[in-house]
Design an enzyme around this catalytic site. Sequence first.
Site, PDB file in Angstrom:
ATOM      1  N   GLU A 116      32.026  26.175  10.507  1.00 38.33           N
ATOM      2  CA  GLU A 116      31.714  25.169  11.534  1.00 38.33           C
ATOM      3  C   GLU A 116      31.435  23.879  10.786  1.00 38.33           C
ATOM      4  O   GLU A 116      30.417  23.766  10.098  1.00 38.33           O
ATOM      5  CB  GLU A 116      30.474  25.590  12.332  1.00 38.33           C
ATOM      6  CG  GLU A 116      30.633  26.894  13.082  1.00 38.33           C
ATOM      7  CD  GLU A 116      31.612  26.816  14.233  1.00 38.33           C
ATOM      8  OE1 GLU A 116      32.027  25.706  14.615  1.00 38.33           O
ATOM      9  OE2 GLU A 116      31.984  27.875  14.742  1.00 38.33           O
TER      10      GLU A 116
ATOM     11  N   CYS B 119      26.776  17.320  14.862  1.00 41.47           N
ATOM     12  CA  CYS B 119      28.194  17.477  14.528  1.00 41.47           C
ATOM     13  C   CYS B 119      29.089  17.146  15.721  1.00 41.47           C
ATOM     14  O   CYS B 119      30.216  16.711  15.548  1.00 41.47           O
ATOM     15  CB  CYS B 119      28.457  18.880  14.038  1.00 41.47           C
ATOM     16  SG  CYS B 119      27.782  20.142  15.122  1.00 41.47           S
TER      17      CYS B 119
ATOM     18  N   LYS C 161      21.189  31.879   3.481  1.00 42.97           N
ATOM     19  CA  LYS C 161      20.661  30.757   2.703  1.00 42.97           C
ATOM     20  C   LYS C 161      20.589  29.538   3.613  1.00 42.97           C
ATOM     21  O   LYS C 161      21.589  28.889   3.907  1.00 42.97           O
ATOM     22  CB  LYS C 161      21.564  30.425   1.511  1.00 42.97           C
ATOM     23  CG  LYS C 161      20.898  29.410   0.586  1.00 42.97           C
ATOM     24  CD  LYS C 161      21.869  28.507  -0.143  1.00 42.97           C
ATOM     25  CE  LYS C 161      22.075  27.148   0.472  1.00 42.97           C
ATOM     26  NZ  LYS C 161      20.904  26.296   0.635  1.00 42.97           N
TER      27      LYS C 161
ATOM     28  N   GLU D  14      32.639  10.722   9.626  1.00 47.54           N
ATOM     29  CA  GLU D  14      31.403  11.130  10.282  1.00 47.54           C
ATOM     30  C   GLU D  14      30.239  10.346   9.647  1.00 47.54           C
ATOM     31  O   GLU D  14      30.009  10.444   8.446  1.00 47.54           O
ATOM     32  CB  GLU D  14      31.231  12.630  10.039  1.00 47.54           C
ATOM     33  CG  GLU D  14      30.104  13.245  10.796  1.00 47.54           C
ATOM     34  CD  GLU D  14      30.055  14.752  10.567  1.00 47.54           C
ATOM     35  OE1 GLU D  14      30.201  15.196   9.425  1.00 47.54           O
ATOM     36  OE2 GLU D  14      29.859  15.476  11.557  1.00 47.54           O
TER      37      GLU D  14
HETATM   38  P1  NAD Z   1      26.181  20.452   3.421  1.00 51.71           P
HETATM   39  O1  NAD Z   1      27.574  20.939   3.433  1.00 51.71           O
HETATM   40  O2  NAD Z   1      25.774  19.490   2.393  1.00 51.71           O
HETATM   41  O3  NAD Z   1      25.158  21.673   3.271  1.00 51.71           O
HETATM   42  C1  NAD Z   1      25.178  22.765   4.151  1.00 51.71           C
HETATM   43  C2  NAD Z   1      24.648  23.978   3.419  1.00 51.71           C
HETATM   44  O4  NAD Z   1      25.539  24.313   2.375  1.00 51.71           O
HETATM   45  C3  NAD Z   1      23.271  23.798   2.801  1.00 51.71           C
HETATM   46  O5  NAD Z   1      22.544  24.976   2.967  1.00 51.71           O
HETATM   47  C4  NAD Z   1      23.624  23.579   1.334  1.00 51.71           C
HETATM   48  O6  NAD Z   1      22.587  23.961   0.448  1.00 51.71           O
HETATM   49  C5  NAD Z   1      24.821  24.492   1.164  1.00 51.71           C
HETATM   50  N1  NAD Z   1      25.699  24.175   0.032  1.00 51.71           N
HETATM   51  C6  NAD Z   1      25.852  22.983  -0.601  1.00 51.71           C
HETATM   52  N2  NAD Z   1      26.766  23.105  -1.596  1.00 51.71           N
HETATM   53  C7  NAD Z   1      27.196  24.386  -1.578  1.00 51.71           C
HETATM   54  C8  NAD Z   1      28.145  25.126  -2.347  1.00 51.71           C
HETATM   55  N3  NAD Z   1      28.834  24.563  -3.338  1.00 51.71           N
HETATM   56  N4  NAD Z   1      28.354  26.424  -2.048  1.00 51.71           N
HETATM   57  C9  NAD Z   1      27.684  27.006  -1.028  1.00 51.71           C
HETATM   58  N5  NAD Z   1      26.757  26.374  -0.285  1.00 51.71           N
HETATM   59  C10 NAD Z   1      26.520  25.070  -0.543  1.00 51.71           C
HETATM   60  O7  NAD Z   1      25.918  19.898   4.889  1.00 51.71           O
HETATM   61  P2  NAD Z   1      24.597  19.230   5.451  1.00 51.71           P
HETATM   62  O8  NAD Z   1      24.504  17.863   4.890  1.00 51.71           O
HETATM   63  O9  NAD Z   1      23.453  20.156   5.279  1.00 51.71           O
HETATM   64  O10 NAD Z   1      24.931  19.173   7.015  1.00 51.71           O
HETATM   65  C11 NAD Z   1      25.632  18.144   7.598  1.00 51.71           C
HETATM   66  C12 NAD Z   1      27.058  18.530   7.869  1.00 51.71           C
HETATM   67  O11 NAD Z   1      27.093  19.717   8.651  1.00 51.71           O
HETATM   68  C13 NAD Z   1      27.795  17.512   8.707  1.00 51.71           C
HETATM   69  O12 NAD Z   1      29.083  17.314   8.187  1.00 51.71           O
HETATM   70  C14 NAD Z   1      27.883  18.132  10.088  1.00 51.71           C
HETATM   71  O13 NAD Z   1      28.904  17.695  10.888  1.00 51.71           O
HETATM   72  C15 NAD Z   1      27.995  19.561   9.745  1.00 51.71           C
HETATM   73  N6  NAD Z   1      27.565  20.383  10.880  1.00 51.71           N
HETATM   74  C16 NAD Z   1      28.498  21.084  11.582  1.00 51.71           C
HETATM   75  C17 NAD Z   1      28.128  21.825  12.689  1.00 51.71           C
HETATM   76  C18 NAD Z   1      29.124  22.621  13.465  1.00 51.71           C
HETATM   77  O14 NAD Z   1      28.721  23.572  14.118  1.00 51.71           O
HETATM   78  N7  NAD Z   1      30.384  22.305  13.441  1.00 51.71           N
HETATM   79  C19 NAD Z   1      26.809  21.869  13.071  1.00 51.71           C
HETATM   80  C20 NAD Z   1      25.881  21.140  12.340  1.00 51.71           C
HETATM   81  C21 NAD Z   1      26.276  20.409  11.232  1.00 51.71           C
END
Ligand code: NAD
Length: 475
Positions: A245, A279, A170, A379
Amino acid sequence: MREQTKQYINGEWVESASGETIDVINPATGEVFGRIAKGNAEDVDKAVEAAHAVYLKFRHTPVAERRELLDRIVGEYEGRKDDLIETITDELGSPLKMSEETHYQAGLNHFKAARDALDTFEFEEQRGDHLVVKEAIGVAGLITPWNFPTNQTSLKLAGAIAAGSTVVMKPSEETPFAAIILAEIFDKAGVPKGVFNLVNGDGEGVGNPLSEHPKVRMMSFTGSGSTGSKIMEKASRDFKKVSLELGGKSPLIILEDADIDEAAKLAVKKVVHNSGQVCTAGTRTLIPESKKEAFLEAAKQEMAQVNVGDPRGSDTTIGPLISRKQFDTVQSYIEKGTEEGATLFHGGSGQPDNLDKGYYVRPTIFSDVRNDMTIAQEEIFGPVMSVITYKDLDEAIEIANDTKYGLAGYVFGEDMETLKHVARSIEAGTVEINGAKGRTDLPFGGYKQSGIGREWGDYGIEEFLEVKAIKGYFK
Ligand code: NAD
């Protein structure tokens, strides 16, 4: 208008159960440019059943076959280069050059790294009369964020396919089209039916049922900590493995002996890359007290050269943020920084002068930041630098580690022994000395609240494996 309102399940594009859709917005204009399916639990169930039906067969495919499969994926991926670049620019807003050099390239590198890792990866090991076997975990659920649309999807897919796991992915509903192209690539490369399934939708409708599906044996997630903990909580109910991650608030330590102009160049680059939506962004810039003024001037000059604008403009350095929500979040952090007493040294709230639509923000520098301020602890995910001064190296290391995160760290200076000492002292999964360029076969992941597990190359394959001891195998 770009549209794919079907789901890719069991090797075919099939109608989505709800018939509902989600609009996808181009962040450079704020306008809808595409539409995808809004999946639900029924779609997830179908996809998981498809992946479950073939997991045993795929687990036992010879390694050489999986290597060939990855090699065909690499070829098909290269064949979609222009599409991927254009698509990422449309959905993420990254400048075309960056969509090519960073986003397109990262996905390609991950498929190649997993393919090449299979040449030496040991799936079996003899110990006396016994055999230790590493075998694919079964059905894995992959959930990815929007900020690197081909990177996170590809690295998880590459590891899973190399390991022999079947998957239901997803992607982020904000950047779904690059993942849709990946599905087309997998289809064309001849990935067996059911091995790869794509269910588009939001977290509530698709992410939730995927995380709690009893036939999913592992959840591999990249995204925010708050979503990560929800997934972990759901996965814990039937003890699924989780690989997470998450976020970061990484320190960049500039040493006493550093060339300040070069340090400023690196520090600005680490903050503005991908419009700060990284990130591993090195957003806490630690500088010796004596170098503060010189550094700030150099950083200001460097920041002033960052050209914020149309991702299709030829001289654009960074494009917009992903969404109105992200824009508002960054604005509120900039306001919070001032409220808590940091000095707004460059940039600030609002949009850059020449841009009145889209989600563009002004690259910003705060000085006089204390490490306990919100802008040093949370962040921001925008191009905002928090400059913190330190008295001596011990204090610099203490400040660097005074965070709930541990994803990355950076150190910049001349003396190699000091650089090494600092690199070993920072509590983070990746530490970069003097802007060194990495490789896709290095492990990637976080300490503390930045995550659980390691991805990329052979480490990424390990994530999707279980370990079995077969006693008496050689008797
Ligand atoms: P997010 O957590 O809002 O969403 C990530 C994914 O999770 C999306 O596909 C979203 O639809 C899904 N999601 C949302 N609620 C969910 C739930 N209840 N159950 C299952 N899936 C759900 O994050 P974002 O805003 O898309 O991304 C930004 C964040 O990602 C930042 O905190 C960033 O640091 C982190 N990030 C981490 C890395 C890493 O490798 N450590 C890399 C990139 C981004």
